[in-house]
Motif scaffolding. Structure first.
Motif, short mmCIF file in Angstrom:
data_model
loop_
_atom_site.label_atom_id
_atom_site.label_comp_id
_atom_site.label_asym_id
_atom_site.label_seq_id
_atom_site.Cartn_x
_atom_site.Cartn_y
_atom_site.Cartn_z
N ARG A 1 51.53 24.40 -35.25
CA ARG A 1 51.30 23.22 -35.97
C ARG A 1 52.52 23.47 -37.04
NH1 ARG A 1 48.94 21.67 -40.43
NH2 ARG A 1 48.49 19.58 -40.61
N GLN B 1 53.64 17.93 -23.58
CA GLN B 1 53.65 16.37 -23.87
C GLN B 1 54.46 16.41 -25.11
OE1 GLN B 1 49.33 15.66 -24.59
NE2 GLN B 1 49.34 14.66 -22.40
N ILE B 2 54.35 17.19 -26.19
CA ILE B 2 55.09 17.02 -27.53
C ILE B 2 56.53 17.31 -27.02
CG2 ILE B 2 55.55 18.02 -29.63
CD1 ILE B 2 52.56 18.45 -29.88
N ASP C 1 45.38 19.57 -31.05
CA ASP C 1 45.04 20.65 -30.11
C ASP C 1 45.87 21.82 -30.37
OD1 ASP C 1 42.92 19.47 -28.86
OD2 ASP C 1 44.50 18.16 -27.49
N LEU C 2 46.85 21.91 -31.18
CA LEU C 2 47.58 23.03 -31.54
C LEU C 2 46.92 24.07 -32.34
CD1 LEU C 2 51.18 21.18 -31.98
CD2 LEU C 2 49.94 22.00 -29.86
N ARG D 1 48.56 21.84 -22.56
CA ARG D 1 49.01 20.54 -22.35
C ARG D 1 49.70 19.61 -23.32
NH1 ARG D 1 44.48 19.00 -20.17
NH2 ARG D 1 45.04 20.11 -17.96
N ARG D 2 49.18 19.71 -24.51
CA ARG D 2 49.88 19.16 -25.64
C ARG D 2 50.88 19.40 -25.95
NH1 ARG D 2 48.21 14.51 -28.97
NH2 ARG D 2 46.28 15.12 -28.45
N ARG D 3 51.34 20.89 -25.99
CA ARG D 3 52.60 21.45 -26.06
C ARG D 3 53.64 20.74 -25.25
NH1 ARG D 3 52.02 27.20 -28.17
NH2 ARG D 3 49.88 27.33 -29.15
N ASP E 1 44.06 22.07 -22.97
CA ASP E 1 44.35 20.89 -23.62
C ASP E 1 45.40 21.32 -24.65
OD1 ASP E 1 42.44 19.60 -22.42
OD2 ASP E 1 40.91 19.68 -23.80
N GLY E 2 45.42 22.43 -25.26
CA GLY E 2 46.64 22.77 -26.29
C GLY E 2 47.69 23.06 -25.53
N VAL F 1 49.17 14.05 -33.42
CA VAL F 1 49.81 14.81 -32.64
C VAL F 1 49.33 16.37 -32.48
CG1 VAL F 1 51.94 15.18 -33.81
CG2 VAL F 1 52.08 14.99 -31.36
N THR F 2 49.24 17.10 -33.52
CA THR F 2 48.89 18.28 -33.78
C THR F 2 47.31 18.75 -33.44
OG1 THR F 2 48.64 18.21 -36.20
CG2 THR F 2 50.96 18.69 -35.17
#
Length: 166
Positions: free
Chosen positions: A66, A40-41, A60-61, A36-38, A33-34, A57-58
């Motif tokens: 972060r 997406q950001i 899952d980082l 994937r979040r990176r 998930d982290g 927005v952060t």
């Protein structure tokens, strides 16, 4: 075309890839998930903006990523005069990043002021402890009457929101 994204500035792209520690070999169906979040950001920040609205927005980082991202946001605000509104429940490091705060409770704006004008910060160790005091005082306070149904669909109804912005 740059990695499937037209007209993206290659220097900005490379900076975001390095900042977010993205491996270009990642396959989205196999990453955490982290990770994937990176991605997406990175995709969301490829193009410069004047106003950016971020909600958790952060979440899952990791801490280092972060803090690096908050530093990137600071640079964006200072160098390009962008405005970023960042809603979060994670307060670590925000004292040095945010210039203003807004506190919304039950759909009402309770506080909106410059961080430098928050008197409680002058005698407190950090923003987290100040916000914790506000929230604890609020939960001990008198409960308000329920808001009429037409406001019940508001995304700010029946919850507390803290937004920080530069």
């Amino acid at each position: 075309m740059i990695f499937g994204v037209e007209d993206a500035d290659p220097d900005r792209r490379d900076k975001l890839i390095e900042l977010l520690d993205i491996d270009l070999q990642w396959r989205m169906h196999k990453v955490s998930d982290g990770q994937r979040r990176r991605v997406q950001i990175c995709l969301g920040l490829l193009y410069p903006y004047k106003v950016l609205l971020l909600d958790e927005v952060t979440v899952d980082l990791d801490v280092v990523t972060r803090m690096d991202l908050l530093e990137f946001f600071r640079e964006e605000c200072e160098q390009r005069e962008a405005t970023i509104v960042y809603a979060t429940h994670i307060f670590d490091g925000l004292e040095a990043w945010a210039t203003h705060l807004a506190y919304i409770q039950d759909g009402e704006l309770r506080r909106a002021e410059k961080i430098s004008d928050v008197n409680e910060l002058k005698s407190s160790t950090n923003l987290l402890s100040v916000v914790e005091d506000w929230l604890r005082a609020e939960t001990k306070g008198v409960k308000k009457k329920p808001v009429q149904k037409n406001f019940a669909s508001s995304p700010f109804f029946s919850s507390r929101h803290m937004a920080y912005y530069r």
